[in-house]
Scaffold this motif. Structure first.
Motif, mmCIF file in Angstrom:
data_model
loop_
_atom_site.group_PDB
_atom_site.id
_atom_site.type_symbol
_atom_site.label_atom_id
_atom_site.label_comp_id
_atom_site.label_asym_id
_atom_site.label_seq_id
_atom_site.Cartn_x
_atom_site.Cartn_y
_atom_site.Cartn_z
ATOM 1 N N ASN A 319 0.819 -1.212 0.000
ATOM 2 C CA ASN A 319 0.000 0.000 0.000
ATOM 3 C C ASN A 319 0.856 1.267 0.000
ATOM 4 O O ASN A 319 0.492 2.282 -0.606
ATOM 5 C CB ASN A 319 -0.940 0.000 1.209
ATOM 6 N N GLU A 320 1.994 1.201 0.688
ATOM 7 C CA GLU A 320 2.919 2.346 0.681
ATOM 8 C C GLU A 320 3.452 2.593 -0.732
ATOM 9 O O GLU A 320 3.526 3.738 -1.190
ATOM 10 C CB GLU A 320 4.082 2.078 1.644
ATOM 11 N N ILE A 321 3.842 1.512 -1.416
ATOM 12 C CA ILE A 321 4.360 1.633 -2.780
ATOM 13 C C ILE A 321 3.298 2.221 -3.707
ATOM 14 O O ILE A 321 3.562 3.154 -4.467
ATOM 15 C CB ILE A 321 4.810 0.260 -3.323
ATOM 16 N N LEU A 322 2.076 1.677 -3.594
ATOM 17 C CA LEU A 322 0.997 2.109 -4.491
ATOM 18 C C LEU A 322 0.680 3.583 -4.302
ATOM 19 O O LEU A 322 0.551 4.342 -5.280
ATOM 20 C CB LEU A 322 -0.242 1.254 -4.232
ATOM 21 N N GLY A 323 0.579 4.015 -3.048
ATOM 22 C CA GLY A 323 0.297 5.426 -2.781
ATOM 23 C C GLY A 323 1.380 6.335 -3.318
ATOM 24 O O GLY A 323 1.098 7.380 -3.925
ATOM 25 N N LYS A 324 2.614 5.932 -3.128
ATOM 26 C CA LYS A 324 3.750 6.725 -3.606
ATOM 27 C C LYS A 324 3.760 6.812 -5.127
ATOM 28 O O LYS A 324 3.976 7.884 -5.709
ATOM 29 C CB LYS A 324 5.058 6.102 -3.114
ATOM 30 N N MET A 325 3.514 5.688 -5.798
ATOM 31 C CA MET A 325 3.553 5.658 -7.256
ATOM 32 C C MET A 325 2.420 6.468 -7.878
ATOM 33 O O MET A 325 2.591 7.096 -8.922
ATOM 34 C CB MET A 325 3.506 4.215 -7.757
ATOM 35 N N ILE A 326 1.258 6.461 -7.230
ATOM 36 C CA ILE A 326 0.137 7.262 -7.741
ATOM 37 C C ILE A 326 0.499 8.737 -7.731
ATOM 38 O O ILE A 326 0.260 9.471 -8.699
ATOM 39 C CB ILE A 326 -1.135 6.996 -6.910
ATOM 40 N N LEU A 327 1.107 9.191 -6.628
ATOM 41 C CA LEU A 327 1.494 10.606 -6.523
ATOM 42 C C LEU A 327 2.579 10.962 -7.541
ATOM 43 O O LEU A 327 2.515 11.998 -8.209
ATOM 44 C CB LEU A 327 1.980 10.904 -5.097
ATOM 45 N N GLU A 328 3.587 10.101 -7.664
ATOM 46 C CA GLU A 328 4.665 10.366 -8.624
ATOM 47 C C GLU A 328 4.141 10.296 -10.055
ATOM 48 O O GLU A 328 4.575 11.050 -10.922
ATOM 49 C CB GLU A 328 5.800 9.360 -8.424
ATOM 50 N N GLY A 329 3.200 9.380 -10.286
ATOM 51 C CA GLY A 329 2.621 9.258 -11.617
ATOM 52 C C GLY A 329 1.861 10.505 -12.023
ATOM 53 O O GLY A 329 1.942 10.956 -13.172
ATOM 54 N N GLU A 330 1.122 11.081 -11.071
ATOM 55 C CA GLU A 330 0.383 12.307 -11.349
ATOM 56 C C GLU A 330 1.320 13.431 -11.767
ATOM 57 O O GLU A 330 1.007 14.228 -12.671
ATOM 58 C CB GLU A 330 -0.427 12.725 -10.113
ATOM 59 N N ASP A 331 2.478 13.498 -11.122
ATOM 60 C CA ASP A 331 3.460 14.531 -11.469
ATOM 61 C C ASP A 331 3.981 14.362 -12.891
ATOM 62 O O ASP A 331 4.443 15.318 -13.524
ATOM 63 C CB ASP A 331 4.648 14.488 -10.495
ATOM 64 N N LYS A 332 3.907 13.129 -13.380
ATOM 65 C CA LYS A 332 4.401 12.845 -14.736
ATOM 66 C C LYS A 332 3.268 12.757 -15.762
ATOM 67 O O LYS A 332 3.464 12.279 -16.882
ATOM 68 C CB LYS A 332 5.218 11.549 -14.727
ATOM 69 N N GLY A 333 2.091 13.188 -15.356
ATOM 70 C CA GLY A 333 0.967 13.212 -16.286
ATOM 71 C C GLY A 333 0.316 11.861 -16.519
ATOM 72 O O GLY A 333 -0.371 11.658 -17.525
ATOM 73 N N LEU A 334 0.509 10.920 -15.594
ATOM 74 C CA LEU A 334 -0.065 9.579 -15.729
ATOM 75 C C LEU A 334 -1.292 9.456 -14.829
ATOM 76 O O LEU A 334 -1.249 9.852 -13.672
ATOM 77 C CB LEU A 334 0.972 8.517 -15.360
ATOM 78 N N SER A 335 -2.373 8.902 -15.364
ATOM 79 C CA SER A 335 -3.611 8.819 -14.602
ATOM 80 C C SER A 335 -3.513 7.788 -13.484
ATOM 81 O O SER A 335 -2.741 6.824 -13.564
ATOM 82 C CB SER A 335 -4.780 8.437 -15.530
#
Length: 362
Positions: A319-335
């Motif tokens: 869950n920690e990984i998923l939350g982190k990746m969602i935030l980083e993905g948003e910064d890179k324009g990924l839904s």
């Protein structure tokens, strides 16, 4: 079944300058309703009028369609407007009634496609018919099941075939009623490029304000047509009110949609495309290399867990990984939707690698 250019002959025979459009109410409710909608769609891009006669409901107690009487309304609508008529059939009895009332297009719904026995029953009842028969994708994301449904009809000597992409059910909460899973339809399209592919944005979205967006996505992916639920008074429709549009709104959607060219001979465009596609190929190779290295690390983690007798699945870490990746993905324009799908797939592959290591001595 093999791809054959003759698969699209029935579609070519329409001689359309735009994608095929099938439209009409989710359910036929009254004769007046059917005729009014049909007349409003008569002078538009609509070639085929659709209406639900029998409505398979998830739970009993809901409106399950007007039944056979609605077929007479469609006969009258056809006589008055010249539009072809289309309905959903779920068994041989439906087929018999549809043929008796000279319905032009029959489609097999998502709930029926999942049942090979039901599809075979329909195929047997339609043996060698000259009617157009369309197969909706099954409710679950199973390409083989979808293709199997088409093959059963093909083996019954039915020549005028096509498929309808209406999205796939999921327990996850998303912006869609049924997740498109575009890659499944694209895979079907790549295997059978001449099998007409029609998008059902009404059932994919479940919301009328998203119809335009998903219709455009489908056309951008070279779909051959659209099936859109249309009602004179959507808010008071007897079924699926939220996803139906008025005839006026439908005509505006037609105006706003952009039809893309499949290709061009323009040299400058093709040169740029070759360069950009080469860049994509390089990026894809790097992605695979990185994923391969990640799985090697996963195997090392698996070996360490085996040594200390630790469980493979660590939910807190995941869950920690998923939350982190969602935030980083948003910064890179990924839904968020894309990140969830991507990292769930990566996580599952990592678990498989770890389990292989942990169970290697068993």
């Amino acid at each position: 079944m093999e791809n054959n250019i003759q698969m699209r002959q029935w579609l070519d025979d329409f001689n359309l300058t735009h994608p095929l459009v099938i439209a009409g109410p989710c359910s036929a409710e009254t004769e007046e309703q059917v005729l009014k909608i049909a007349h409003e769609l008569k002078n538009s891009d609509v070639s085929i009028f659709r209406a639900g006669i029998w409505k398979p409901r998830t739970r009993p107690g809901g409106f399950e369609g007007v039944g056979a009487i609605g077929l007479k309304w469609l006969q009258k609508a056809k006589a008055e407007t010249g539009l072809l008529m289309a309905i959903e059939v779920a068994n041989a009895a439906h087929v018999k009634l549809a043929l008796e009332h000279d319905i032009d297009v029959l489609w097999i719904g998502a709930r029926t496609t999942v049942n090979p026995f039901a599809v075979q029953e329909i195929a047997d009842a339609l043996q060698n018919t000259d009617k157009i028969v369309l197969v909706k994708n099954p409710v679950n994301p199973d390409l083989a099941l979808w293709i199997g449904g088409v093959e059963r009809l093909y083996n019954a000597g039915i020549k005028k075939l096509g498929v309808i992409h209406r999205g796939f059910s999921t327990y996850e909460k998303t912006k869609y009623r049924n997740i498109p899973e575009w890659q499944i339809a694209i895979e079907l399209q790549s295997r059978f490029p001449d099998l007409p592919l029609i998008c059902d944005p009404s059932h994919i979205t479940g919301k009328r304000d998203m119809i335009q967006e998903v219709s455009q996505q489908a056309l951008d992916l070279n779909y051959d047509g659209l099936i859109i639920e249309t009602h004179i008074d959507p808010d008071n429709a007897w079924s699926d009110a939220a996803q139906q549009v008025t005839p006026t709104a439908l005509k505006q959607i037609f105006k706003d949609l952009r039809i893309r060219e499949v290709a061009t001979e323009e040299t400058d465009f093709n040169t740029k495309m070759i360069k950009l596609r080469a860049d994509i190929d390089v990026a894809d190779s790097k992605l695979l290399e990185i994923l391969g290295k990640r799985m090697q690390v996963a195997e090392q983690i698996g070996a360490l867990k085996k040594e200390k007798n630790i469980a493979v699945l660590q939910n807190k870490r995941w869950n920690e990984i998923l939350g982190k990746m969602i935030l980083e993905g948003e910064d890179k324009g990924l839904s968020e939707e894309f990140i969830l799908k991507l990292f769930k797939a990566i996580h599952q592959e990592s678990i498989s690698h770890q389990e292989k290591i942990i169970n290697s001595s068993l």
